[in-house]
Motif scaffolding. Structure first.
Motif, short mmCIF file in Angstrom:
data_model
loop_
_atom_site.label_atom_id
_atom_site.label_comp_id
_atom_site.label_asym_id
_atom_site.label_seq_id
_atom_site.Cartn_x
_atom_site.Cartn_y
_atom_site.Cartn_z
N PHE A 19 1.06 -1.07 -0.06
CA PHE A 19 0.46 0.28 0.20
C PHE A 19 0.81 1.40 0.07
N LEU A 20 2.40 0.71 0.28
CA LEU A 20 2.95 2.58 0.55
C LEU A 20 3.58 2.93 -1.08
N VAL A 21 3.81 1.42 -2.28
CA VAL A 21 3.50 1.63 -3.28
C VAL A 21 2.48 1.72 -4.20
N GLY A 25 2.48 4.04 -6.53
CA GLY A 25 1.88 3.90 -8.13
C GLY A 25 0.18 5.31 -8.25
N SER A 26 -0.51 5.54 -7.01
CA SER A 26 -1.37 6.06 -7.83
C SER A 26 -1.16 7.37 -8.88
N LYS A 27 -0.38 7.84 -8.17
CA LYS A 27 0.53 9.74 -9.49
C LYS A 27 1.34 9.07 -9.91
N LYS A 28 2.56 8.25 -10.00
CA LYS A 28 2.70 7.85 -10.93
C LYS A 28 2.09 6.79 -11.96
N TRP A 29 1.92 6.11 -11.81
CA TRP A 29 0.79 4.58 -12.60
C TRP A 29 -0.41 3.84 -12.14
N PRO A 30 -1.66 5.08 -12.77
CA PRO A 30 -2.93 5.71 -12.10
C PRO A 30 -2.87 3.92 -12.12
N ARG A 31 -2.72 3.37 -14.11
CA ARG A 31 -3.52 2.73 -14.54
C ARG A 31 -2.89 0.82 -13.78
N THR A 32 -1.89 1.34 -13.77
CA THR A 32 -0.98 -0.06 -13.13
C THR A 32 -2.43 0.15 -11.84
N THR A 33 -2.26 1.14 -10.51
CA THR A 33 -2.52 0.87 -9.58
C THR A 33 -4.01 0.75 -9.35
N ARG A 34 -4.89 0.74 -10.29
CA ARG A 34 -5.93 0.02 -10.61
C ARG A 34 -6.39 -0.82 -10.91
N LEU A 35 -5.17 -1.87 -11.84
CA LEU A 35 -4.75 -2.91 -11.89
C LEU A 35 -5.36 -3.82 -10.74
N PHE A 36 -3.76 -3.59 -9.69
CA PHE A 36 -3.45 -3.98 -9.03
C PHE A 36 -4.91 -3.94 -7.84
N PHE A 37 -5.96 -2.71 -7.58
CA PHE A 37 -6.80 -3.09 -6.90
C PHE A 37 -7.70 -3.38 -7.06
N SER A 99 -15.57 -1.61 -10.04
CA SER A 99 -15.44 -0.17 -10.74
C SER A 99 -14.00 0.43 -11.00
N MET A 100 -12.84 -0.15 -10.81
CA MET A 100 -11.84 -0.32 -11.09
C MET A 100 -11.57 -0.08 -12.95
N LEU A 101 -12.24 -0.67 -13.45
CA LEU A 101 -12.56 -1.47 -14.79
C LEU A 101 -13.08 0.56 -15.52
N LEU A 102 -13.92 0.57 -15.19
CA LEU A 102 -14.75 2.42 -15.08
C LEU A 102 -14.12 2.74 -15.27
N LYS A 103 -15.14 4.30 -16.05
CA LYS A 103 -14.54 6.26 -16.23
C LYS A 103 -15.15 6.48 -15.40
N GLY A 104 -15.45 7.65 -15.09
CA GLY A 104 -15.82 8.59 -14.99
C GLY A 104 -16.79 8.95 -13.43
N ILE A 138 -5.87 6.22 1.44
CA ILE A 138 -4.44 7.10 0.98
C ILE A 138 -4.49 6.98 -0.71
N ALA A 139 -3.95 5.11 -0.68
CA ALA A 139 -3.91 5.40 -2.00
C ALA A 139 -5.58 5.25 -3.39
N PHE A 140 -6.41 5.06 -2.23
CA PHE A 140 -7.37 5.41 -3.05
C PHE A 140 -7.68 6.52 -3.13
N TYR A 141 -7.83 7.89 -2.75
CA TYR A 141 -7.75 9.19 -2.39
C TYR A 141 -7.28 9.89 -3.54
N ARG A 142 -5.67 9.04 -3.59
CA ARG A 142 -5.27 10.37 -4.95
C ARG A 142 -4.93 9.25 -6.07
N LEU A 143 -5.30 7.85 -6.09
CA LEU A 143 -5.90 7.54 -7.40
C LEU A 143 -7.43 8.23 -8.29
#
Length: 176
Positions: A19-21, A25-37, A99-104, A138-143
């Motif tokens: 979760f630290l990563v 990652g939520s800022k640097k690699w948001p798509r990868t973080t979405r896949l992780f979640f 929801s991690m697959l979706l947008k908006g 925190i990661a979800f908020y930043r994502l």
């Protein structure tokens, strides 16, 4: 608790590091973080639903490290509703994963649901790998702040319904 101490502390450490990563990652690699979640919450939904059906009493172990109010609930009213309560939690986890697959707005809603979920289970203490659940929130908020408003499978430049193939472009240019 039904795991060895070595397994517990390893899982605890890994969860907090992941979760630290995820925060980074939520800022640097948001798509990868979405896949992780997506994968994490999909797995958690399956695991919790399975355990609720097979051995629901294991969830009473969380009382051991929970704050007093949560301990009282787990050892009291929760005992009679363990299975349906955990199945509802698993359904919520499945919705967060989806929801991690979706947008908006649906994606943002899933992030906020994940944030609330993380904070809601934080009082379970060590058995919920505290403070990893706060880090997850925190990661979800930043994502949700750093998403690119695409479906997980879309590239950033691609807009739905506006795909062009090279053959039709070259045919149009040759005709003009």
């Amino acid at each position: 608790m039904f795991f060895s101490l070595t397994f517990f502390w390893t899982a605890y450490t890994v969860a907090n590091l992941l979760f630290l990563v995820a925060i980074w990652g939520s800022k640097k690699w948001p798509r990868t973080t979405r896949l992780f979640f997506l994968l994490l919450f999909g797995w958690a939904a399956w695991f919790n639903a399975s355990m609720a059906l097979i051995s629901p009493s294991v969830y009473q172990d969380y009382a051991d490290t929970a704050i007093p109010l949560y301990r009282w609930f787990i050892m009291g009213p929760f005992v009679t509703i363990i299975r349906p309560m955990i199945l509802v939690i698993a359904a919520g986890q499945a919705l967060i994963a989806g929801s991690m697959l979706l947008k908006g707005e649906l994606f943002k809603l899933g992030c906020w649901d994940g944030l609330v979920f993380g904070l809601a289970i934080a009082p379970l203490g060590l058995y919920a790998a505290f403070p990893s659940t706060v880090l997850m929130a925190i990661a979800f908020y930043r994502l949700q702040k750093n998403h690119d408003d695409t479906y997980l499978w879309e590239t950033k430049n691609e807009k739905p319904g506006r795909r062009t193939n090279r053959k039709s472009l070259s045919t149009r240019h040759a005709a003009s």
